[in-house]
Design a protein around this motif. Sequence first.
Motif, short mmCIF file in Angstrom:
data_model
loop_
_atom_site.label_atom_id
_atom_site.label_comp_id
_atom_site.label_asym_id
_atom_site.label_seq_id
_atom_site.Cartn_x
_atom_site.Cartn_y
_atom_site.Cartn_z
N THR A 61 7.46 5.51 -14.75
CA THR A 61 6.48 6.31 -14.01
C THR A 61 5.12 5.62 -14.01
OG1 THR A 61 5.74 7.60 -15.93
CG2 THR A 61 7.64 8.46 -14.70
N ASN A 119 0.80 6.36 -12.33
CA ASN A 119 -0.07 7.21 -11.53
C ASN A 119 -1.16 6.36 -10.89
OD1 ASN A 119 -1.59 6.80 -13.85
ND2 ASN A 119 -2.34 8.88 -13.95
N ARG A 125 9.04 7.39 -10.52
CA ARG A 125 8.09 8.45 -10.17
C ARG A 125 6.69 7.88 -10.04
NH1 ARG A 125 6.77 13.87 -10.81
NH2 ARG A 125 4.73 14.21 -11.76
N GLU A 132 2.72 9.41 -9.53
CA GLU A 132 1.93 10.63 -9.61
C GLU A 132 0.50 10.36 -9.15
OE1 GLU A 132 0.33 12.73 -13.49
OE2 GLU A 132 2.47 13.17 -13.22
N ARG A 134 -3.24 12.54 -9.32
CA ARG A 134 -3.97 13.73 -9.74
C ARG A 134 -5.33 13.73 -9.08
NH1 ARG A 134 -2.84 14.56 -16.20
NH2 ARG A 134 -0.57 14.38 -16.07
N GLU A 142 2.92 19.71 -7.60
CA GLU A 142 3.75 20.16 -8.71
C GLU A 142 3.08 21.16 -9.62
OE1 GLU A 142 4.87 16.39 -10.42
OE2 GLU A 142 6.57 16.23 -9.05
N VAL A 194 -1.70 18.23 -9.54
CA VAL A 194 -0.77 17.12 -9.78
C VAL A 194 0.19 17.03 -8.61
CG1 VAL A 194 1.01 16.20 -11.31
CG2 VAL A 194 -0.91 17.49 -12.27
N GLY A 242 3.48 14.66 -7.12
CA GLY A 242 4.49 13.71 -7.54
C GLY A 242 5.39 13.28 -6.40
#
Length: 194
Positions: free
Chosen positions: A92, A94, A128, A130, A132, A152, A170, A172
Amino acid sequence: MIKIAVDEYLHLRTLEVHDADELFALTNLCRSYLRQWLPWLDVTQSVSDTRAFIESSLRQLAANAGFQTGIWQADQLVGVIGYHHLDWMNRTTNIGYWLAEQHQGRGIMTKSCSALVEYAFESWSMHRVEIRCAIGNLKSRGIPERLGFRQEGVIREAEWLYDYYVDHVVYGMLTQEWENLRLVRAGQLAKVLS
C-alpha cells in the motif's frame, strides 16, 4: 532520478537539491493560499528549509520508501506530488500533493495523480493507493473523486493545522478497481472512435 511523462507538456520528476530555489520561490508565492490546508508552511521559511525537505525526500527514495516529485509544465515547476510512504509488506501507499493556485482548474493535478496511481499499480505492483484530504478542502477532495476512488471514511481530528485540528476524508483505490476503470475508459474511447 525518476521521471514520469504525464502528457505532451506535463511531467513529474523527482526533486533534486538544485531545485530548492525554484521550489522555495513557488512555495513563498503561494504561502497564504497553501497555508489554508498544509501544516508545514510556518517551518518553511528559507531556501535551506526547502533544501532540507528535498534532501529528506532523496533519502526516502534511496530507502525505497517513496518519493516526491515536482510537477513540471513546459519546464516550469507548478506543484509537488509524491508518495508519503510505501508499505511493501501490505503493498500500500498514499499520495499527497499541492498545486500553485494560478495553475489550478486545468486538470494538471488530476492527470498527475492519475500518473502516480498508475505508477504504483504497474511499476510497483501495489495493491492499494490511498489519498487523505482535509474534509473542508473540496478542491483536493475532487481529485480522488474524479479518478474514481472510493470514499472509505473520516478520521476525526487527524491533523493539527496551526491552531486547530481538521478531520481527514480517506479515499482508497484497489488495483482491480483501477484496472476495471481503465477497461471502462478504454471501452468508452473505442465507442467514440467507432
